[in-house]
Design a protein around this motif. Structure first.
Motif, PDB file in Angstrom:
ATOM      1  N   TYR A   1      45.820  37.930  32.680  1.00 26.81           N
ATOM      2  CA  TYR A   1      44.905  37.094  32.339  1.00 26.81           C
ATOM      3  C   TYR A   1      44.025  38.369  31.674  1.00 26.81           C
ATOM      4  O   TYR A   1      43.998  39.392  32.149  1.00 26.81           O
ATOM      5  CB  TYR A   1      44.077  36.654  33.567  1.00 26.81           C
ATOM      6  N   GLU A   2      43.209  37.775  30.639  1.00 28.09           N
ATOM      7  CA  GLU A   2      41.974  38.517  30.071  1.00 28.09           C
ATOM      8  C   GLU A   2      40.805  38.294  30.807  1.00 28.09           C
ATOM      9  O   GLU A   2      40.641  36.895  31.320  1.00 28.09           O
ATOM     10  CB  GLU A   2      41.933  37.964  28.622  1.00 28.09           C
TER      11      GLU A   2
ATOM     12  N   SER B   1      38.981  34.708  30.609  1.00 30.80           N
ATOM     13  CA  SER B   1      38.713  34.143  29.470  1.00 30.80           C
ATOM     14  C   SER B   1      40.078  33.505  28.697  1.00 30.80           C
ATOM     15  O   SER B   1      39.806  32.809  27.955  1.00 30.80           O
ATOM     16  CB  SER B   1      37.998  35.083  28.200  1.00 30.80           C
ATOM     17  N   ARG B   2      41.330  34.276  28.898  1.00 31.48           N
ATOM     18  CA  ARG B   2      42.324  33.708  28.456  1.00 31.48           C
ATOM     19  C   ARG B   2      43.523  33.951  29.620  1.00 31.48           C
ATOM     20  O   ARG B   2      43.468  34.969  30.408  1.00 31.48           O
ATOM     21  CB  ARG B   2      42.718  34.554  27.140  1.00 31.48           C
ATOM     22  N   ARG B   3      44.587  32.945  29.447  1.00 35.91           N
ATOM     23  CA  ARG B   3      45.532  33.144  30.243  1.00 35.91           C
ATOM     24  C   ARG B   3      46.672  33.554  29.571  1.00 35.91           C
ATOM     25  O   ARG B   3      47.096  32.603  28.586  1.00 35.91           O
ATOM     26  CB  ARG B   3      45.851  32.109  31.188  1.00 35.91           C
TER      27      ARG B   3
END
Lengths: 155, 167
Positions: free
Chosen positions: A100-101, B147-149
């Motif tokens: 993840y980010e 925020s992103r996967r």
């Protein structure tokens, strides 16, 4: 509209009551049906539907960390313009299962799992080698929460 | 408890999930090379022995409308960490709570918990409420939202041993 709004009472009941404690009997769906006031066929169909609409990942086991292998939570701090590239390098490793980010100085967080500590370390070293970034290695040392599933508030 | 090769075989057969047929443990047993009775006895033992943390529906939070996932990290004095963790785990919005090592000077936090919510604002509000009620203001903490996967799948503990863990 989220998928949750389209679920039947039976589907919601399955999510509320059977994220744990799947009956260990020959006909588990019949046993669940009895508890939920439905038929065995209806329970099976509800599970198929939940999987089809993406709510259900699977019906199965969640294994306790470090009981069948080794795993760690790891992070790197990647410069903004390298995030996509570094994430792709990390994704490349089959031993990485979550990536993840996150909005932090340490902006890429991932889980590495392997058959033993050595194989996990090997992946971390390889990621350091390929990205030139120092990896933060944060293995679980103690679990205070037993994952009992997720309590959904149906709106 | 020590895991046997047959235990691993069954865990491996479980990785794709329990099939939706009236007698699923028979089918599972066929994949693991054992009969229904052995499947049931092994599952019972792995559950009681704590190897399997839970057996049941594994759901995707995001698809249920819980799109905000906050990792809350705390720097708690070692002597107090168990006490604080116990209180956090009593909170219904906390799904996982683990102690992990500090990595000074890079990383000062030693307690991690996950807080899920429908929106980031909900998660922040839950956290603020917990901090207030449990008197945790004195402990340095931070919240990291995803925020992103980039990737999410079951863990592979070996080429032939793929089971999902909750690291």
């Amino acid at each position: 509209m989220s998928v949750a709004a389209t679920l039947s009472d039976l589907e919601k009941g399955l999510i509320d009551q059977y994220q744990r404690g799947l009956p260990l009997v020959s006909r588990p769906y019949a046993a669940m049906a009895e508890t939920l006031g439905a038929t065995e066929d209806a329970v099976i169909q509800a599970l198929v539907n939940l999987q089809k609409n993406g709510v259900l990942s699977r019906l199965g086991a969640v294994v306790t960390p470090h009981r069948a292998g080794w795993s760690t939570l790891a992070a790197v701090s990647a410069p903004k313009d390298r995030v996509a590239e570094v994430a792709a390098v990390i994704n490349d490793f089959p031993t990485v299962n979550h990536n993840y980010e996150r909005d932090h100085h340490y902006n890429i967080w991932f889980v590495v799992a392997g058959s033993d500590k050595a194989s996990v370390f090997e992946t971390l070293r390889a990621i350091e080698g390929r990205t030139g970034l120092k990896v933060l290695d944060l293995p679980m040392e103690e679990a205070f929460h037993i994952d009992l599933g997720f309590k959904v508030t149906w709106s | 408890m020590e895991l046997t090769d047959r235990d691993y075989k069954l865990l491996e057969a479980l990785e794709d999930g329990i099939p939706f047929t009236p007698e699923p443990y028979v089918v599972l047993g066929r994949h693991a090379g054992m009969g229904e009775a052995e499947v049931l006895a092994t599952l019972e033992r792995l559950c009681t022995g704590g190897v399997i943390n839970r057996l049941g529906l594994v759901v995707h939070h995001r698809e249920l409308g819980y799109t905000a996932n906050g990792m809350v990290v705390w720097d708690i004095p070692d002597a107090e960490v168990a006490r604080v963790a116990e209180r956090l785990t009593d909170e219904p919005v906390v799904t996982l709570c683990y102690r992990r090592p500090r990595r000074l000077p890079d990383w000062p936090y030693n307690l991690f918990c996950m807080v899920h919510g429908r929106e980031e604002a909900d998660v922040r509000a839950s956290l603020a409420d917990m901090v207030e009620r449990l008197g945790l203001n004195a402990y340095p903490h931070d919240i990291l939202f995803s925020s992103r996967r980039f990737k999410q799948c079951g863990a592979r503990y070996a080429q032939r041993r793929k089971v999902e863990s909750i690291a």
